[in-house]
Write an enzyme that holds these catalytic residues in place. Structure first.
Site, PDB file in Angstrom:
ATOM      1  N   ARG A 202       0.847  -1.197   0.000  1.00  0.00           N
ATOM      2  CA  ARG A 202       0.000   0.000   0.000  1.00  0.00           C
ATOM      3  C   ARG A 202       0.880   1.245   0.000  1.00  0.00           C
ATOM      4  O   ARG A 202       1.977   1.254   0.537  1.00  0.00           O
ATOM      5  CB  ARG A 202      -0.921   0.016   1.233  1.00  0.00           C
ATOM      6  CG  ARG A 202      -2.106  -0.933   1.116  1.00  0.00           C
ATOM      7  CD  ARG A 202      -3.036  -0.822   2.310  1.00  0.00           C
ATOM      8  NE  ARG A 202      -2.386  -1.263   3.520  1.00  0.00           N
ATOM      9  CZ  ARG A 202      -1.851  -0.490   4.434  1.00  0.00           C
ATOM     10  NH1 ARG A 202      -1.926   0.831   4.335  1.00  0.00           N
ATOM     11  NH2 ARG A 202      -1.258  -0.991   5.491  1.00  0.00           N
TER      12      ARG A 202
ATOM     13  N   TYR B  56      -1.621  -3.364  -6.872  1.00  0.00           N
ATOM     14  CA  TYR B  56      -1.373  -4.114  -5.640  1.00  0.00           C
ATOM     15  C   TYR B  56      -2.517  -4.049  -4.622  1.00  0.00           C
ATOM     16  O   TYR B  56      -3.001  -2.964  -4.293  1.00  0.00           O
ATOM     17  CB  TYR B  56      -0.095  -3.610  -4.957  1.00  0.00           C
ATOM     18  CG  TYR B  56       0.315  -4.590  -3.904  1.00  0.00           C
ATOM     19  CD1 TYR B  56       1.013  -5.732  -4.252  1.00  0.00           C
ATOM     20  CD2 TYR B  56      -0.099  -4.434  -2.595  1.00  0.00           C
ATOM     21  CE1 TYR B  56       1.319  -6.681  -3.301  1.00  0.00           C
ATOM     22  CE2 TYR B  56       0.207  -5.384  -1.646  1.00  0.00           C
ATOM     23  CZ  TYR B  56       0.920  -6.512  -2.011  1.00  0.00           C
ATOM     24  OH  TYR B  56       1.211  -7.448  -1.072  1.00  0.00           O
TER      25      TYR B  56
ATOM     26  N   LYS C 139      -9.806  -2.172   1.483  1.00  0.00           N
ATOM     27  CA  LYS C 139      -9.530  -1.043   2.368  1.00  0.00           C
ATOM     28  C   LYS C 139     -10.280   0.215   1.923  1.00  0.00           C
ATOM     29  O   LYS C 139     -10.761   0.989   2.756  1.00  0.00           O
ATOM     30  CB  LYS C 139      -8.020  -0.786   2.439  1.00  0.00           C
ATOM     31  CG  LYS C 139      -7.231  -1.969   3.021  1.00  0.00           C
ATOM     32  CD  LYS C 139      -7.642  -2.235   4.431  1.00  0.00           C
ATOM     33  CE  LYS C 139      -7.249  -3.584   5.019  1.00  0.00           C
ATOM     34  NZ  LYS C 139      -5.878  -3.934   5.139  1.00  0.00           N
TER      35      LYS C 139
ATOM     36  N   HIS D 160     -10.735  -2.290  11.322  1.00  0.00           N
ATOM     37  CA  HIS D 160      -9.650  -3.152  10.829  1.00  0.00           C
ATOM     38  C   HIS D 160      -9.441  -4.279  11.843  1.00  0.00           C
ATOM     39  O   HIS D 160      -8.449  -4.300  12.576  1.00  0.00           O
ATOM     40  CB  HIS D 160      -8.373  -2.288  10.677  1.00  0.00           C
ATOM     41  CG  HIS D 160      -7.248  -2.950   9.952  1.00  0.00           C
ATOM     42  ND1 HIS D 160      -5.932  -2.578  10.136  1.00  0.00           N
ATOM     43  CD2 HIS D 160      -7.229  -3.926   9.022  1.00  0.00           C
ATOM     44  CE1 HIS D 160      -5.155  -3.315   9.346  1.00  0.00           C
ATOM     45  NE2 HIS D 160      -5.921  -4.142   8.667  1.00  0.00           N
TER      46      HIS D 160
ATOM     47  N   SER E 298      -1.490  -3.514  10.276  1.00  0.00           N
ATOM     48  CA  SER E 298      -1.128  -4.396   9.174  1.00  0.00           C
ATOM     49  C   SER E 298       0.116  -5.216   9.505  1.00  0.00           C
ATOM     50  O   SER E 298       1.086  -4.686  10.060  1.00  0.00           O
ATOM     51  CB  SER E 298      -0.870  -3.565   7.927  1.00  0.00           C
ATOM     52  OG  SER E 298      -2.031  -2.833   7.612  1.00  0.00           O
TER      53      SER E 298
ATOM     54  N   CYS F 160       0.498  -7.465  11.760  1.00  0.00           N
ATOM     55  CA  CYS F 160       0.726  -7.616  13.205  1.00  0.00           C
ATOM     56  C   CYS F 160      -0.073  -8.770  13.797  1.00  0.00           C
ATOM     57  O   CYS F 160      -0.318  -8.805  15.006  1.00  0.00           O
ATOM     58  CB  CYS F 160       0.442  -6.313  13.930  1.00  0.00           C
ATOM     59  SG  CYS F 160       1.661  -5.039  13.560  1.00  0.00           S
TER      60      CYS F 160
ATOM     61  N   ASP G 123      -9.577  -9.640   8.695  1.00  0.00           N
ATOM     62  CA  ASP G 123      -9.035  -8.291   8.443  1.00  0.00           C
ATOM     63  C   ASP G 123     -10.018  -7.159   8.748  1.00  0.00           C
ATOM     64  O   ASP G 123      -9.597  -6.105   9.186  1.00  0.00           O
ATOM     65  CB  ASP G 123      -8.580  -8.188   6.984  1.00  0.00           C
ATOM     66  CG  ASP G 123      -7.592  -7.045   6.733  1.00  0.00           C
ATOM     67  OD1 ASP G 123      -6.601  -6.944   7.488  1.00  0.00           O
ATOM     68  OD2 ASP G 123      -7.815  -6.254   5.811  1.00  0.00           O
TER      69      ASP G 123
ATOM     70  N   ARG H 234       1.968 -12.054  -0.606  1.00  0.00           N
ATOM     71  CA  ARG H 234       0.614 -12.341  -0.107  1.00  0.00           C
ATOM     72  C   ARG H 234       0.013 -13.560  -0.776  1.00  0.00           C
ATOM     73  O   ARG H 234       0.380 -13.909  -1.887  1.00  0.00           O
ATOM     74  CB  ARG H 234      -0.292 -11.135  -0.403  1.00  0.00           C
ATOM     75  CG  ARG H 234       0.114  -9.842   0.311  1.00  0.00           C
ATOM     76  CD  ARG H 234      -0.629  -9.656   1.590  1.00  0.00           C
ATOM     77  NE  ARG H 234      -0.066  -8.597   2.417  1.00  0.00           N
ATOM     78  CZ  ARG H 234      -0.634  -8.185   3.553  1.00  0.00           C
ATOM     79  NH1 ARG H 234      -1.762  -8.718   3.983  1.00  0.00           N
ATOM     80  NH2 ARG H 234      -0.066  -7.248   4.281  1.00  0.00           N
TER      81      ARG H 234
HETATM   82  P1  GTP Z   1      -2.505  -7.630   7.328  1.00  0.00           P
HETATM   83  O1  GTP Z   1      -3.033  -8.646   6.380  1.00  0.00           O
HETATM   84  O2  GTP Z   1      -1.409  -6.807   6.758  1.00  0.00           O
HETATM   85  O3  GTP Z   1      -3.579  -6.779   7.915  1.00  0.00           O
HETATM   86  O4  GTP Z   1      -1.725  -8.441   8.500  1.00  0.00           O
HETATM   87  P2  GTP Z   1      -2.227  -9.313   9.759  1.00  0.00           P
HETATM   88  O5  GTP Z   1      -2.519  -8.431  10.914  1.00  0.00           O
HETATM   89  O6  GTP Z   1      -3.278 -10.269   9.341  1.00  0.00           O
HETATM   90  O7  GTP Z   1      -0.895 -10.117  10.151  1.00  0.00           O
HETATM   91  P3  GTP Z   1      -0.514 -11.669   9.986  1.00  0.00           P
HETATM   92  O8  GTP Z   1      -1.333 -12.570  10.840  1.00  0.00           O
HETATM   93  O9  GTP Z   1      -0.463 -11.984   8.548  1.00  0.00           O
HETATM   94  O10 GTP Z   1       0.973 -11.675  10.579  1.00  0.00           O
HETATM   95  C1  GTP Z   1       1.988 -10.865  10.063  1.00  0.00           C
HETATM   96  C2  GTP Z   1       3.341 -11.382  10.470  1.00  0.00           C
HETATM   97  O11 GTP Z   1       3.443 -11.466  11.885  1.00  0.00           O
HETATM   98  C3  GTP Z   1       3.626 -12.782   9.917  1.00  0.00           C
HETATM   99  O12 GTP Z   1       4.942 -12.833   9.434  1.00  0.00           O
HETATM  100  C4  GTP Z   1       3.461 -13.678  11.124  1.00  0.00           C
HETATM  101  O13 GTP Z   1       4.258 -14.823  11.030  1.00  0.00           O
HETATM  102  C5  GTP Z   1       3.828 -12.773  12.299  1.00  0.00           C
HETATM  103  N1  GTP Z   1       3.040 -13.112  13.521  1.00  0.00           N
HETATM  104  C6  GTP Z   1       1.706 -13.308  13.589  1.00  0.00           C
HETATM  105  N2  GTP Z   1       1.317 -13.648  14.844  1.00  0.00           N
HETATM  106  C7  GTP Z   1       2.439 -13.657  15.602  1.00  0.00           C
HETATM  107  C8  GTP Z   1       2.696 -13.934  16.991  1.00  0.00           C
HETATM  108  O14 GTP Z   1       1.803 -14.236  17.782  1.00  0.00           O
HETATM  109  N3  GTP Z   1       4.003 -13.825  17.393  1.00  0.00           N
HETATM  110  C9  GTP Z   1       5.002 -13.484  16.524  1.00  0.00           C
HETATM  111  N4  GTP Z   1       6.238 -13.412  17.014  1.00  0.00           N
HETATM  112  N5  GTP Z   1       4.803 -13.232  15.212  1.00  0.00           N
HETATM  113  C10 GTP Z   1       3.539 -13.312  14.756  1.00  0.00           C
HETATM  114  C1  SPV Z   2      -3.094  -4.462   5.152  1.00  0.00           C
HETATM  115  O1  SPV Z   2      -2.099  -3.850   4.712  1.00  0.00           O
HETATM  116  O2  SPV Z   2      -3.619  -4.186   6.258  1.00  0.00           O
HETATM  117  C2  SPV Z   2      -3.667  -5.576   4.374  1.00  0.00           C
HETATM  118  C3  SPV Z   2      -3.168  -5.815   3.013  1.00  0.00           C
HETATM  119  O3  SPV Z   2      -4.580  -6.230   4.853  1.00  0.00           O
HETATM  120  S1  SPV Z   2      -3.829  -4.709   1.863  1.00  0.00           S
HETATM  121  O4  SPV Z   2      -4.969  -5.371   1.193  1.00  0.00           O
HETATM  122  O5  SPV Z   2      -2.798  -4.411   0.854  1.00  0.00           O
HETATM  123  O6  SPV Z   2      -4.307  -3.512   2.500  1.00  0.00           O
HETATM  124 MN    MN Z   3      -5.081  -5.539   6.971  1.00  0.00          MN
END
Ligand code: GTP
Ligand code: SPV
Ligand code: MN
Length: 581
Positions: free
Chosen positions: A70, A198, A207, A227, A249, A251, A276, A365
């Site tokens: 983004r 993207y 979003k 979110h 994001s 996290c 999400d 992704r």
């Molecule tokens: P968006 O799709 O961008 O909104 O991200 P999200 O909030 O869904 O994050 P996601 O679950 O994809 O995790 C992002 C990164 O954080 C990945 O590389 C995971 O492996 C890492 N991660 C997720 N949960 C944990 C956790 O509990 N501990 C640690 N250390 N890393 C984590």
């Molecule tokens: C984020 O960045 O929080 C996502 C991926 O979930 S995107 O669809 O690119 O916003």
């Molecule tokens: Mn997101």
């Protein structure tokens, strides 16, 4: 034209006149249509077939190396008055923004197909569902919208009946970062995006619609567009509690939403409703209920493996579009921490060379329908949504924020949400690892002034019968050597269990100025390599670090001037006073 709704056919005709596509394709949302998109992209090179024995129905898309995340600095909210967009958004006068975009769009689809994508966000027929039409010249976007939304005929029929829909116009343009803008016109329910193919820049249902435009609508209509993931936790006794959690994001939302319970949590089940975005309404009884507007996942690939997230790992072994991962000698997709296999070609399509950086892009992704997920909850289709017991905010903080704490009241919880800060990630272009304020994980996504947004959150107290309890978590605290103190992933259920027990008033807590913290004995660490000393570090509230943080929060809230609710400042005053005692 393929619709009886004049407003829609007129708009499509007007856009076609401006952009001059070679063809117009009205998407019906069928599986066979998706297969033709795939076939066309295999032909054009937009998709690369992966090993179909190991990954049936899986394909790789390599985006332009300049277009992998983004672009928050190029994302604008164009309200007629700048103060309505607030200091939290980039702003441009609507007429100026529109003129600039129209200049970009002139003739931009020559030789290309214009796809008309009618879509529904939320369960079809739900009173909370909302509809939109995206016009795009990207087959990749059309294919992703098929996986991510309820797109096609039923959505179009609904739009024709009501006559109302969000207008989203998208073109990949030249993929020139200097000719790239993501523009929102919430007063006109319109989105214009140019120059990126993207994810969040281009899949306008996500979003742009479901957060920026929807949050703006939600304010005037009395609901919340957030979110947040939505997850159901079922105990061995068969009682299911639903939690909605906002983390910035990359996290941990997708991971928490698909969590698999630790081994000794016999009989516990975790159900995914959303990963999400959550749309939340008060029902007739004054209970907050959530639906997931999306129908698929656009998830972070790196870090996904059988140990961290077996559900996600299973989900993406078939019928998945991978964007910007590496490939192995067997033509399997590969990413960092996949556990198994070796990258041969990197995400840009070059021979892999560790000196040139990671094999998969850190923001690579997967796109996949939610139905692939073994823990997908059938209630994700329930028109009325699920009742929410707890709202959980979180951030990525190597220091300061304890593993978990509970807000003392709704208003205090709104302050806890407004005070979220987190280290930046690869999900957006720019520096990674810098702590920034990200209220409610909505900094990049709130379609109006944060001051008004916090007031809107506070207003639920008067209107609700029973509001969820509010919590804050941090899975990312580290020791002096940089190691995570908490194992995370599936083990996070241990913390969710404390949260649910607090909601049900089954467990005591220790009152601190920042909220209620667990007694160490109440966080189950059986079978974990977490010593009493580590647990103490995880739950520590460092007074000098917190006084600095409180000053930052003060400054941040003040930057919204007179739009900050007095009540929020008063809550912050109470926390400061409690530290001073
Ligand atoms: P968006 O799709 O961008 O909104 O991200 P999200 O909030 O869904 O994050 P996601 O679950 O994809 O995790 C992002 C990164 O954080 C990945 O590389 C995971 O492996 C890492 N991660 C997720 N949960 C944990 C956790 O509990 N501990 C640690 N250390 N890393 C984590
Ligand atoms: C984020 O960045 O929080 C996502 C991926 O979930 S995107 O669809 O690119 O916003
Ligand atoms: Mn997101």
């Amino acid at each position: 034209m393929n619709t009886r709704l004049k407003a829609l056919s007129d708009w499509v005709a007007e856009v076609a006149k401006l952009t001059q596509p070679e063809r117009i394709h009205w998407c019906d949302g069928s599986e066979s249509e998706y297969q033709t998109f795939v076939a066309e992209m295999l032909e054009s090179g937009d998709l690369i077939e992966l090993n179909q024995d190991n990954y049936p129905g899986c394909y790789l898309h390599r985006s332009d190396p300049n277009d992998v995340a983004r672009v928050e600095h190029l994302t604008y909210v164009c309200t007629s008055r700048q103060e309505d967009a607030g200091p939290n958004n980039n702003w441009m006068a609507p007429a100026q923004a529109k003129q600039m975009m129209l200049d970009f769009y002139a003739g931009c689809m020559k030789g290309r197909t214009l796809y008309v994508i009618p879509y529904c966000m939320g369960p079809l027929g739900s009173p909370f569902a909302r509809y939109g039409v995206e016009l795009t010249d990207s087959t990749y976007v059309a294919a992703n919208m098929y996986l991510m939304t309820r797109m096609g005929k039923p959505a179009l029929e609904h739009i024709e009946q009501t006559g109302s829909f969000i207008k989203g116009l998208h073109s990949v343009g030249e993929l020139d970062p200097d000719r790239r803008f993501i523009m929102h016109f919430p007063e006109e329910l319109t989105i214009m995006s140019y120059g990126s193919g993207y994810g969040g820049n281009a899949l306008l249902g996500k979003k742009c619609h479901a957060l920026r435009i929807a949050s703006y609508q939600a304010r005037t209509e009395g609901w919340l567009a957030e979110h947040m993931l939505i997850v159901g936790i079922e105990s061995p006794e068969g009682e299911t509690s639903y939690l909605a959690c906002a983390f910035p994001s990359a996290c941990g939302k997708t991971n928490l939403a698909m969590l698999i319970p630790p081994e000794h949590y016999k009989g516990w089940k975790v159900w995914t409703l959303g990963d999400d975005i959550a749309w939340m309404h008060l029902d007739d009884e004054g209970q907050l209920r959530a639906v997931n507007p999306e129908a698929g996942y656009f998830g972070v690939v790196p870090g996904t493996n059988r140990k961290t997230n077996p559900n996600a790992f299973d989900t993406i072994t078939h019928d998945t579009i991978f964007t910007n991962v590496a490939v192995t000698a067997d033509n399997d997709p590969w990413w960092e921490d996949k556990d198994g296999g070796e990258p041969v070609i990197d995400w840009r399509g070059r021979p892999f060379d560790a000196k040139k950086g990671p094999a998969a892009h850190p923001n690579s992704r997967f796109t996949v329908t939610a139905k692939n997920n073994p823990s997908y909850s059938s209630l994700a289709e329930a028109p009325e949504g699920v009742p929410i017991s707890a709202l959980v905010f979180g951030g990525r903080r190597r220091e300061l924020a304890p593993l978990v704490y509970q807000a003392k009241s709704w208003a205090h919880g709104v302050l806890v949400g407004a005070s979220v800060a987190s280290e930046t990630t690869a999900a957006a272009t720019g520096k990674v690892g810098v702590v920034r304020r990200d209220p409610m994980a909505m900094k990049p996504f709130c379609g109006y002034n944060f001051g008004d947004y916090w007031q809107h959150w506070l207003s639920f107290e008067e209107r609700a019968a029973k509001l969820p309890e509010i919590f804050h978590v941090n899975w990312f605290r580290r020791d002096a050597d940089g190691n995570f103190l908490w194992p995370g992933f599936g083990e996070n259920l241990r913390v969710l269990k404390w949260i649910i027990d607090r909601c049900e008033q089954r467990v005591d807590a220790v009152e601190q100025p920042i909220g209620y913290l667990p007694k160490p004995a109440d966080i189950d660490v059986e079978g974990l390599d977490v010593s009493p000393d580590t647990l103490a570090q995880l739950l520590a509230v460092d007074v000098s670090q917190w006084s600095e943080e409180l000053a930052h929060i003060d400054e941040y809230l003040q930057s919204f001037g007179s739009r900050v609710p007095e009540q929020l400042l008063a809550e912050h005053g109470k926390v400061k006073a409690a530290f001073a005692d």
